[in-house]
Write an enzyme that holds these catalytic residues in place. Structure first.
Site, short mmCIF file in Angstrom:
data_model
loop_
_atom_site.label_atom_id
_atom_site.label_comp_id
_atom_site.label_asym_id
_atom_site.label_seq_id
_atom_site.Cartn_x
_atom_site.Cartn_y
_atom_site.Cartn_z
N ASP A 85 0.84 -1.19 0.00
CA ASP A 85 0.00 0.00 0.00
C ASP A 85 0.88 1.24 0.00
O ASP A 85 1.93 1.27 0.63
CB ASP A 85 -0.92 0.00 1.23
CG ASP A 85 -0.15 0.04 2.53
OD1 ASP A 85 -0.02 1.13 3.12
OD2 ASP A 85 0.35 -1.02 2.96
N SER A 86 0.45 2.26 -0.75
CA SER A 86 1.12 3.55 -0.78
C SER A 86 2.60 3.39 -1.14
O SER A 86 2.93 2.91 -2.22
CB SER A 86 0.93 4.24 0.57
OG SER A 86 1.22 5.61 0.51
N ALA A 87 3.51 3.76 -0.25
CA ALA A 87 4.93 3.59 -0.52
C ALA A 87 5.28 2.11 -0.70
O ALA A 87 6.18 1.76 -1.48
CB ALA A 87 5.76 4.18 0.61
N LEU B 138 -2.49 -1.05 -3.32
CA LEU B 138 -3.50 -0.25 -2.65
C LEU B 138 -3.02 1.20 -2.58
O LEU B 138 -1.96 1.47 -2.01
CB LEU B 138 -3.77 -0.77 -1.24
CG LEU B 138 -4.12 -2.26 -1.11
CD1 LEU B 138 -4.28 -2.63 0.37
CD2 LEU B 138 -5.37 -2.60 -1.89
#
Length: 318
Positions: free
Chosen positions: A160-162, A188
């Site tokens: 997710d994200s990074a 995500l």
């Protein structure tokens, strides 16, 4: 090939209330805290305190594994019938916060619904390590799974994200170095572009209810230490042609929707099978809050379906 985009309408009362809480209680902290090494070190408090709110089930087995310079953990939910199916999970947190504890419940839920085990990675991050080290640790984790005998066609890399940034760079670097591609990538709310100037005019960059996307610009200097003069390692700018199927899930009003749509466009141009799901009025990485937001569990089920469909474990074929 056009981007494959699925609009997911509807936003529950629980999601709207939680969004308001994040906007007024959490956003000011993230938005105005100085990006000093001291403050980055304080971010470890998030991970240490997470078990108080994000407890895994009693029947889930968690086993810590020491790797070269960092560690990870196996997450084995009770009742899993396909131990050959593995999720390599890379947590988000802007490359400086969060960790195994903050994401353990999310990873447990994904693994349980996918009928899989998961290996969650505590890759090194700021302020002790730059992005190049985070990327190296993520790749080393994938290589370690292969060395343990897990077949690449049974491994899905998720994040997710990074962490989704690392999921893409891990698969891309694996291909460049002669390693086999994983079965799929589940991202995500992915960060895929380190060129903040291209994102700066996007309306949700400044109105995201809790993620200060605009702060990527000053953070980039710390992330790219030792990589000065090199091309940005942004996944969206790489040769994507040989990537496995990709699932991207993002909220409709979050700042990193820009990245999600850009990646879908680039995947389409490279003829990579993919789906981008845009969920109405959901916040950044809303599946992490599935215990509060009903749509979070629905999105986890989408990820689980993708993982089951892209892997071919022996037990499933029998």
């Amino acid at each position: 090939m056009e981007p494959v985009i699925e609009e997911r309408p509807g936003c529950s009362k629980q999601a709207r209330r939680f969004s308001a809480f994040m906007k007024y209680a959490i956003r000011p902290i993230f938005r105005y805290s100085p990006l000093t090494k001291f403050m980055l070190r304080l971010a470890v408090v998030l991970d240490l305190g997470a078990p108080l709110l994000m407890r895994t089930s009693r029947d889930t087995e968690v086993e810590r594994i020491r790797l070269d310079g960092f560690h990870g953990e196996w997450i084995r939910p009770a009742g899993v019938t396909n131990p050959d199916r593995v999720i390599l999970y890379l947590h988000g947190g802007g490359f400086f916060c969060c960790g195994l504890r903050t994401h353990r419940k999310l990873v447990e839920r994904i693994a349980e619904r996918s009928d899989a085990t998961a290996f969650s990675v505590a890759y090194r991050q700021l302020p002790s390590a730059p992005l190049s080290t985070s990327m190296a640790d993520a790749l080393a984790s994938y290589r370690w799974l292969l060395d343990q005998g897990y077949a690449p066609e049974n491994i899905v890399i998720s994040g997710d994200s990074a962490g989704a940034f690392l999921a893409f760079t891990t698969a891309l670097t694996a291909l460049k170095t002669g390693l086999p591609a994983p079965a799929g990538i589940a991202a995500l709310s992915p960060l895929v572009d380190l060129d903040h100037e291209a994102r700066s005019t996007y309306p949700h960059t400044k109105t995201d209810v809790y993620i200060p996307v605009h702060r990527l610009k000053p953070l980039k200097r710390l992330l790219l230490a030792g990589m000065e003069g090199d091309p940005l390692p942004s996944p969206c700018d790489q040769a994507l042609q040989n990537l496995p199927p990709v699932l991207i899930i993002v909220g409709s009003c979050e700042g990193l929707r820009w990245d999600a749509e850009l990646m879908a466009k680039r995947l389409a141009e490279a003829d990579v099978p993919h789906r981008l799901q845009i969920w109405e009025n959901q916040i950044h990485v809303f599946p992490a809050f599935a215990g509060v937001i009903p749509e979070g569990m629905q999105a986890i089920d989408e990820v689980a379906t993708f993982i089951r469909e892209t892997t071919t474990p022996k037990h499933a074929a029998a």
